[in-house]
Design a protein around this motif. Structure first.
Motif, PDB file in Angstrom:
ATOM      1  N   ILE A 121       0.840  -1.197   0.000  1.00 38.89           N
ATOM      2  CA  ILE A 121       0.000   0.000   0.000  1.00 38.89           C
ATOM      3  C   ILE A 121       0.877   1.251   0.000  1.00 38.89           C
ATOM      4  O   ILE A 121       0.561   2.231  -0.673  1.00 38.89           O
ATOM      5  CB  ILE A 121      -0.985  -0.008   1.182  1.00 38.89           C
ATOM      6  CG1 ILE A 121      -2.079  -1.053   0.932  1.00 38.89           C
ATOM      7  CG2 ILE A 121      -1.616   1.375   1.389  1.00 38.89           C
ATOM      8  CD1 ILE A 121      -3.121  -1.177   2.010  1.00 38.89           C
ATOM      9  N   ALA A 122       2.001   1.211   0.701  1.00 43.24           N
ATOM     10  CA  ALA A 122       2.905   2.367   0.748  1.00 43.24           C
ATOM     11  C   ALA A 122       3.455   2.736  -0.631  1.00 43.24           C
ATOM     12  O   ALA A 122       3.933   3.853  -0.823  1.00 43.24           O
ATOM     13  CB  ALA A 122       4.053   2.100   1.711  1.00 43.24           C
ATOM     14  N   ASP A 123       3.359   1.813  -1.602  1.00 36.61           N
ATOM     15  CA  ASP A 123       3.804   2.125  -2.956  1.00 36.61           C
ATOM     16  C   ASP A 123       2.802   2.999  -3.702  1.00 36.61           C
ATOM     17  O   ASP A 123       3.154   3.618  -4.707  1.00 36.61           O
ATOM     18  CB  ASP A 123       4.042   0.832  -3.746  1.00 36.61           C
ATOM     19  CG  ASP A 123       5.200   0.016  -3.192  1.00 36.61           C
ATOM     20  OD1 ASP A 123       6.213   0.615  -2.774  1.00 36.61           O
ATOM     21  OD2 ASP A 123       5.077  -1.225  -3.156  1.00 36.61           O
ATOM     22  N   VAL A 124       1.560   3.054  -3.220  1.00 38.34           N
ATOM     23  CA  VAL A 124       0.522   3.841  -3.899  1.00 38.34           C
ATOM     24  C   VAL A 124      -0.123   4.893  -2.998  1.00 38.34           C
ATOM     25  O   VAL A 124      -0.932   5.687  -3.457  1.00 38.34           O
ATOM     26  CB  VAL A 124      -0.556   2.940  -4.543  1.00 38.34           C
ATOM     27  CG1 VAL A 124       0.066   2.021  -5.585  1.00 38.34           C
ATOM     28  CG2 VAL A 124      -1.324   2.147  -3.513  1.00 38.34           C
ATOM     29  N   VAL A 125       0.228   4.879  -1.711  1.00 42.03           N
ATOM     30  CA  VAL A 125      -0.266   5.873  -0.762  1.00 42.03           C
ATOM     31  C   VAL A 125       0.954   6.497  -0.105  1.00 42.03           C
ATOM     32  O   VAL A 125       1.716   5.818   0.569  1.00 42.03           O
ATOM     33  CB  VAL A 125      -1.189   5.240   0.313  1.00 42.03           C
ATOM     34  CG1 VAL A 125      -1.589   6.283   1.351  1.00 42.03           C
ATOM     35  CG2 VAL A 125      -2.418   4.621  -0.336  1.00 42.03           C
ATOM     36  N   HIS A 126       1.132   7.801  -0.323  1.00 44.08           N
ATOM     37  CA  HIS A 126       2.319   8.491   0.167  1.00 44.08           C
ATOM     38  C   HIS A 126       1.919   9.636   1.103  1.00 44.08           C
ATOM     39  O   HIS A 126       1.389  10.640   0.651  1.00 44.08           O
ATOM     40  CB  HIS A 126       3.135   9.058  -0.997  1.00 44.08           C
ATOM     41  CG  HIS A 126       3.451   8.043  -2.050  1.00 44.08           C
ATOM     42  ND1 HIS A 126       4.483   7.149  -1.927  1.00 44.08           N
ATOM     43  CD2 HIS A 126       2.856   7.762  -3.229  1.00 44.08           C
ATOM     44  CE1 HIS A 126       4.518   6.364  -2.987  1.00 44.08           C
ATOM     45  NE2 HIS A 126       3.530   6.709  -3.793  1.00 44.08           N
ATOM     46  N   VAL A 127       2.149   9.439   2.385  1.00 46.89           N
ATOM     47  CA  VAL A 127       1.996  10.500   3.376  1.00 46.89           C
ATOM     48  C   VAL A 127       3.301  10.492   4.164  1.00 46.89           C
ATOM     49  O   VAL A 127       3.622   9.491   4.803  1.00 46.89           O
ATOM     50  CB  VAL A 127       0.797  10.261   4.324  1.00 46.89           C
ATOM     51  CG1 VAL A 127       0.708  11.380   5.362  1.00 46.89           C
ATOM     52  CG2 VAL A 127      -0.510  10.154   3.546  1.00 46.89           C
ATOM     53  N   PRO A 128       4.081  11.561   4.092  1.00 47.82           N
ATOM     54  CA  PRO A 128       5.358  11.580   4.815  1.00 47.82           C
ATOM     55  C   PRO A 128       5.173  11.238   6.286  1.00 47.82           C
ATOM     56  O   PRO A 128       4.190  11.660   6.916  1.00 47.82           O
ATOM     57  CB  PRO A 128       5.848  13.020   4.633  1.00 47.82           C
ATOM     58  CG  PRO A 128       5.174  13.491   3.382  1.00 47.82           C
ATOM     59  CD  PRO A 128       3.836  12.809   3.368  1.00 47.82           C
ATOM     60  N   GLU A 129       6.099  10.475   6.834  1.00 53.52           N
ATOM     61  CA  GLU A 129       5.971   9.980   8.201  1.00 53.52           C
ATOM     62  C   GLU A 129       5.694  11.092   9.203  1.00 53.52           C
ATOM     63  O   GLU A 129       4.866  10.940  10.092  1.00 53.52           O
ATOM     64  CB  GLU A 129       7.209   9.187   8.606  1.00 53.52           C
ATOM     65  CG  GLU A 129       6.998   8.408   9.877  1.00 53.52           C
ATOM     66  CD  GLU A 129       8.053   7.356  10.123  1.00 53.52           C
ATOM     67  OE1 GLU A 129       8.366   7.139  11.306  1.00 53.52           O
ATOM     68  OE2 GLU A 129       8.551   6.752   9.164  1.00 53.52           O
ATOM     69  N   GLY A 130       6.350  12.201   9.076  1.00 55.07           N
ATOM     70  CA  GLY A 130       6.158  13.309  10.018  1.00 55.07           C
ATOM     71  C   GLY A 130       4.846  14.049   9.851  1.00 55.07           C
ATOM     72  O   GLY A 130       4.559  14.974  10.601  1.00 55.07           O
ATOM     73  N   GLU A 131       4.032  13.653   8.869  1.00 50.42           N
ATOM     74  CA  GLU A 131       2.739  14.293   8.628  1.00 50.42           C
ATOM     75  C   GLU A 131       1.567  13.329   8.820  1.00 50.42           C
ATOM     76  O   GLU A 131       0.418  13.712   8.633  1.00 50.42           O
ATOM     77  CB  GLU A 131       2.696  14.852   7.206  1.00 50.42           C
ATOM     78  CG  GLU A 131       3.729  15.935   6.956  1.00 50.42           C
ATOM     79  CD  GLU A 131       3.756  16.396   5.506  1.00 50.42           C
ATOM     80  OE1 GLU A 131       2.780  16.139   4.765  1.00 50.42           O
ATOM     81  OE2 GLU A 131       4.764  17.007   5.113  1.00 50.42           O
ATOM     82  N   ARG A 132       1.858  12.101   9.206  1.00 51.11           N
ATOM     83  CA  ARG A 132       0.808  11.089   9.306  1.00 51.11           C
ATOM     84  C   ARG A 132      -0.083  11.285  10.515  1.00 51.11           C
ATOM     85  O   ARG A 132       0.372  11.669  11.585  1.00 51.11           O
ATOM     86  CB  ARG A 132       1.420   9.685   9.353  1.00 51.11           C
ATOM     87  CG  ARG A 132       2.058   9.303   8.042  1.00 51.11           C
ATOM     88  CD  ARG A 132       2.696   7.943   8.102  1.00 51.11           C
ATOM     89  NE  ARG A 132       3.408   7.718   6.846  1.00 51.11           N
ATOM     90  CZ  ARG A 132       4.349   6.811   6.676  1.00 51.11           C
ATOM     91  NH1 ARG A 132       4.674   5.993   7.670  1.00 51.11           N
ATOM     92  NH2 ARG A 132       4.942   6.681   5.515  1.00 51.11           N
ATOM     93  N   TYR A 133      -1.355  10.971  10.304  1.00 46.74           N
ATOM     94  CA  TYR A 133      -2.354  10.886  11.358  1.00 46.74           C
ATOM     95  C   TYR A 133      -2.537   9.402  11.681  1.00 46.74           C
ATOM     96  O   TYR A 133      -2.124   8.536  10.901  1.00 46.74           O
ATOM     97  CB  TYR A 133      -3.684  11.462  10.893  1.00 46.74           C
ATOM     98  CG  TYR A 133      -3.674  12.933  10.532  1.00 46.74           C
ATOM     99  CD1 TYR A 133      -2.803  13.836  11.138  1.00 46.74           C
ATOM    100  CD2 TYR A 133      -4.572  13.422   9.586  1.00 46.74           C
ATOM    101  CE1 TYR A 133      -2.827  15.187  10.809  1.00 46.74           C
ATOM    102  CE2 TYR A 133      -4.605  14.765   9.251  1.00 46.74           C
ATOM    103  CZ  TYR A 133      -3.724  15.637   9.864  1.00 46.74           C
ATOM    104  OH  TYR A 133      -3.747  16.968   9.535  1.00 46.74           O
ATOM    105  N   PRO A 134      -3.202   9.073  12.792  1.00 51.15           N
ATOM    106  CA  PRO A 134      -3.436   7.651  13.086  1.00 51.15           C
ATOM    107  C   PRO A 134      -4.138   6.900  11.951  1.00 51.15           C
ATOM    108  O   PRO A 134      -3.803   5.753  11.659  1.00 51.15           O
ATOM    109  CB  PRO A 134      -4.302   7.695  14.348  1.00 51.15           C
ATOM    110  CG  PRO A 134      -3.898   8.960  15.027  1.00 51.15           C
ATOM    111  CD  PRO A 134      -3.659   9.931  13.894  1.00 51.15           C
ATOM    112  N   GLY A 135      -5.078   7.567  11.294  1.00 53.33           N
ATOM    113  CA  GLY A 135      -5.776   6.927  10.176  1.00 53.33           C
ATOM    114  C   GLY A 135      -4.857   6.595   9.015  1.00 53.33           C
ATOM    115  O   GLY A 135      -5.072   5.608   8.304  1.00 53.33           O
TER     116      GLY A 135
END
Length: 143
Positions: A60-74
């Motif tokens: 999933i990380a290959d198609v969903v990119h949210v930088p680690e420092g910007e991630r929410y629990p969801g």
């Protein structure tokens, strides 16, 4: 879904040598579903996306990119390919707790933090940081 890249999904499908129809057949989802995702007409449901990326041999990380420092629990939940009920069951907490923590609308208890971080396979400190980002996000920004 925050960070979903229709182009990354399209490229992963092409790299796997699948047409949209073939990818849908192997993943057991509707071909129209994949077409709408790739055209940016709809956002994937995490459980269906998990089936598709597995069929394509990617994460999933290959198609969903949210930088680690910007991630929410969801975001962490999505990257693990889990729905809210699935995460709740895995963590041993109610789905409502998962939803409320993801939106930052309840206090994050030590018990919930320990259970959710273990189920997500992330450090508790990261869950707490992502929770604080969700809790302090600007008004109107989805979690």
């Amino acid at each position: 879904m925050r960070g979903f890249s229709a182009e990354a999904l399209r490229q992963a499908r092409r790299d796997a040598g699948f047409s949209q129809t073939e990818a849908a057949r192997v993943a057991r989802v509707g071909a129209d579903t994949i077409r709408r995702w790739e055209q940016g007409e709809s956002s994937p449901q995490v459980d269906l996306l998990a089936k598709v990326v597995e069929a394509l041999g990617v994460e999933i990380a290959d198609v969903v990119h949210v930088p680690e420092g910007e991630r929410y629990p969801g975001d962490w939940r999505v990257l693990r390919g889990l729905t809210q009920p699935q995460l709740g069951a895995k963590a041993g907490v109610a789905t409502q707790i998962v939803s409320s923590v993801e939106r930052g609308v309840i206090s994050l208890s030590d018990n919930a933090a320990a259970k959710l971080s273990a189920a997500l396979e992330i450090p508790e400190s990261e869950l707490r940081s992502s929770y604080e980002r969700a809790r302090n996000r600007p008004a109107g920004e989805p979690a």
